[in-house]
Design a protein around this motif. Structure first.
Motif, PDB file in Angstrom:
ATOM      1  N   GLU A  60       0.830  -1.210   0.000  1.00  0.00           N
ATOM      2  CA  GLU A  60       0.000   0.000   0.000  1.00  0.00           C
ATOM      3  C   GLU A  60       0.868   1.267   0.000  1.00  0.00           C
ATOM      4  O   GLU A  60       0.628   2.205  -0.756  1.00  0.00           O
ATOM      5  N   GLN A  61       1.914   1.241   0.854  1.00  0.00           N
ATOM      6  CA  GLN A  61       2.824   2.405   0.893  1.00  0.00           C
ATOM      7  C   GLN A  61       3.552   2.589  -0.435  1.00  0.00           C
ATOM      8  O   GLN A  61       3.742   3.706  -0.903  1.00  0.00           O
ATOM      9  N   TYR A  62       3.948   1.457  -1.039  1.00  0.00           N
ATOM     10  CA  TYR A  62       4.668   1.540  -2.322  1.00  0.00           C
ATOM     11  C   TYR A  62       3.759   2.122  -3.410  1.00  0.00           C
ATOM     12  O   TYR A  62       4.174   2.968  -4.190  1.00  0.00           O
ATOM     13  N   GLN A  63       2.522   1.667  -3.445  1.00  0.00           N
ATOM     14  CA  GLN A  63       1.576   2.191  -4.447  1.00  0.00           C
ATOM     15  C   GLN A  63       1.449   3.707  -4.321  1.00  0.00           C
ATOM     16  O   GLN A  63       1.333   4.411  -5.320  1.00  0.00           O
ATOM     17  N   LYS A  64       1.472   4.187  -3.063  1.00  0.00           N
ATOM     18  CA  LYS A  64       1.368   5.643  -2.859  1.00  0.00           C
ATOM     19  C   LYS A  64       2.600   6.359  -3.415  1.00  0.00           C
ATOM     20  O   LYS A  64       2.478   7.415  -4.028  1.00  0.00           O
ATOM     21  N   THR A  65       3.785   5.774  -3.210  1.00  0.00           N
ATOM     22  CA  THR A  65       4.995   6.471  -3.678  1.00  0.00           C
ATOM     23  C   THR A  65       5.043   6.540  -5.203  1.00  0.00           C
ATOM     24  O   THR A  65       5.484   7.541  -5.764  1.00  0.00           O
ATOM     25  N   ILE A  66       4.574   5.471  -5.871  1.00  0.00           N
ATOM     26  CA  ILE A  66       4.649   5.518  -7.341  1.00  0.00           C
ATOM     27  C   ILE A  66       3.521   6.338  -7.939  1.00  0.00           C
ATOM     28  O   ILE A  66       3.610   6.773  -9.084  1.00  0.00           O
ATOM     29  N   ALA A  67       2.475   6.585  -7.144  1.00  0.00           N
ATOM     30  CA  ALA A  67       1.374   7.410  -7.657  1.00  0.00           C
ATOM     31  C   ALA A  67       1.737   8.887  -7.625  1.00  0.00           C
ATOM     32  O   ALA A  67       1.109   9.711  -8.281  1.00  0.00           O
ATOM     33  N   GLU A  68       2.786   9.235  -6.840  1.00  0.00           N
ATOM     34  CA  GLU A  68       3.139  10.660  -6.673  1.00  0.00           C
ATOM     35  C   GLU A  68       3.773  11.230  -7.929  1.00  0.00           C
ATOM     36  O   GLU A  68       4.430  10.520  -8.662  1.00  0.00           O
TER      37      GLU A  68
END
Lengths: 373, 121
Positions: B113-121
């Motif tokens: 979940e945290q990784y998905q947030k970083t790549i969405a930025e």
């Protein structure tokens, strides 16, 4: 990137097709579509690929002195070029370095069409325009002109299905004025892939219309800068900014014989190229084949034993050859025959390579005879 | 449970053996992959060390060990067919397995979940 990037008339078409857009020579251009560079590359070699090349520049030069002017400005002869033919040429600086490589179309005895690279285009217009006689007219038609490249063994059949008589399509490195779906087109049998192919020049306002029409043919798929680069690399074709720049002479790039330096014609840069000291090539362009698909890219040092003898100018996997290849400059005084062993430093490890003849890929359809001719 | 590094590797530890590869996002960004340099079996790596390299048509990228460990196995099928990395980067396109892993280092990594947030930025 603060600089405002230019977009071709087809930018919205590329986005709709899922292209990844990247900056290139001041333009925002598609580098690949969803299927990927390898699929685009193979489709071009096997069927037909359509490239948006609207970023390149087009000039029209006209006047009684136009041929004599261009003979003075460009490195290859122009005056003896037949009407209806294309000729690869170079614009040099006074030191003999390549300002740009271009193709000259002779439209008429007194009229020429020059196709130049996107990056140097504005500088070319100032340089070439500035060196013409006052009676020679110069027009930069780049913004108003669309350019599409249709490349691949089925390219002629595609044009046939659009109503052109394939038996009367232009011969290799020749062109004709024609029309496709009512759009006037300058159609040349030229390209940058090694395959049978055509370059189409027409009014920018018709870009979307002809792009969609050509893509509607079942043999045609769009291809972009990524595949264009692997296709031209397999053919050993130079890319301006990689194999050529203002510090490289056409002699060093392997085009010396084309310049006919033994003839008395004077052109910008000729004095240096003919000078036995200043014009002596310091380096020469070679092809290199690597052991496997691991690539050495532009900037990689080339070693012969412990000594660095040159630098890679372009390198990538060659999808049609199933191995990586590279082009690069090595010291001109070295004997490096085809097959000689070299090492290429990719920044992590030294890769084994051998000197290879150009083109790397010899099975292209570029010069194939068209049926019915 | 799968963890992700900010450098776009994934890793999953099951019964003390870690399997790692590069993320779907990384594989898509790199484009067609043409060559994978595998680590040597038996070699130990600290977290953050370069454990291998992947090459696409356009570029080469290092792969970093998300946590420390010793290479116990490499994916021979991937070495033979780098396109597996595009087809199934977080499945059949795994790169290598590690034993003697420092499992406590997993908490320095990102959850899915945290990784998905970083790549969405």
């Amino acid at each position: 990137m603060d600089e405002k990037l230019l977009e071709t008339p087809l930018a919205a078409e590329h986005r709709a097709l899922g292209a990844r857009m990247v900056p290139f020579a001041g333009w925002l251009m598609p580098v690949q579509y969803a299927e990927g560079i390898l699929a685009e590359h193979h489709h071009c070699r096997q069927h037909a690929a359509l490239f948006d090349i609207c970023h390149m520049g087009e000039f029209r030069v006209k006047g009684a002195l136009a041929a004599a002017d261009l003979d003075r400005i460009l490195a290859r002869p122009v005056a003896d070029q037949p009407v209806g033919s294309c000729r690869y040429n170079f614009s040099l600086n006074e030191q003999g370095g390549v300002r740009d490589d271009l193709i000259v179309y002779r439209l008429a005895a007194d009229e020429f069409y020059l196709v130049v690279n996107a990056g140097p285009c504005a500088g070319d217009a100032a340089w070439i325009g500035g060196h013409l006689s006052t009676t020679t007219a110069f027009a930069d038609e780049s913004a108003a002109t669309a350019k599409l490249d249709l490349q691949g063994p089925e390219a002629a059949a595609v044009l046939g299905r659009l109503g052109l008589a394939t038996a009367s399509l232009p011969r290799y490195y020749h062109f004709q004025q024609t029309a496709i779906a009512g759009v006037p087109v300058l159609l040349s049998r030229t390209g940058y892939t090694g395959e049978l192919g055509f370059e189409l020049y027409f009014a920018a306002a018709a870009a979307v219309k002809l792009w969609r029409l050509l893509l509607a043919d079942p043999a045609v798929k769009p291809a972009d800068l990524g595949a264009r680069d692997t296709l031209r690399l397999e053919m050993g074709y130079p890319l301006y900014g990689h194999e050529m720049d203002e510090t490289t002479t056409p002699v060093e790039a392997g085009f010396g014989a084309m310049l006919k330096l033994g003839q008395p014609r004077e052109f910008i840069g000729s004095a240096v190229l003919r000078d036995p000291v200043a014009g002596k090539p310091r380096r020469r362009l070679i092809g290199m084949a690597l052991e496997n698909k691991r690539a050495a890219r532009a900037g990689a040092p080339i070693y012969c034993g412990a000594e660095q003898v040159g630098t890679v100018s372009s390198g990538a996997v060659a999808p049609s050859l199933d191995r990586a290849v590279a082009m690069g400059y090595v010291r001109a005084d070295l004997e490096l025959p085809v097959g000689a062993a070299l090492e290429l430093d990719n920044g992590r490890v030294r890769l084994a390579g051998t000197v290879a003849a150009l083109p790397f890929y010899g099975a292209g359809s570029a010069r194939m005879e068209l049926a019915g001719r | 449970m799968k963890y992700y590094a900010e450098t776009h590797e994934w890793i999953e530890v099951v019964d003390g053996i870690a399997t790692m590869g590069i993320s779907t996002f990384a594989a898509e960004e790199l484009g067609d992959l043409t060559y994978v340099e595998m680590p040597a079996v038996g070699k130990a790596f600290a977290a953050g060390a370069v454990i291998g390299t992947v090459e696409s048509v356009k570029a080469a990228s290092d792969i970093f060990a998300p946590i420390g460990g010793t290479v116990s196995e490499v994916n021979d099928a991937l070495a033979a067919d780098p396109a597996l990395l595009n087809q199934a980067p977080e499945g059949d396109g795994w790169i290598c397995r590690l034993k003697d892993v420092k499992e406590d280092e997993l908490k320095t990594l990102l959850t899915a979940e945290q990784y998905q947030k970083t790549i969405a930025e």
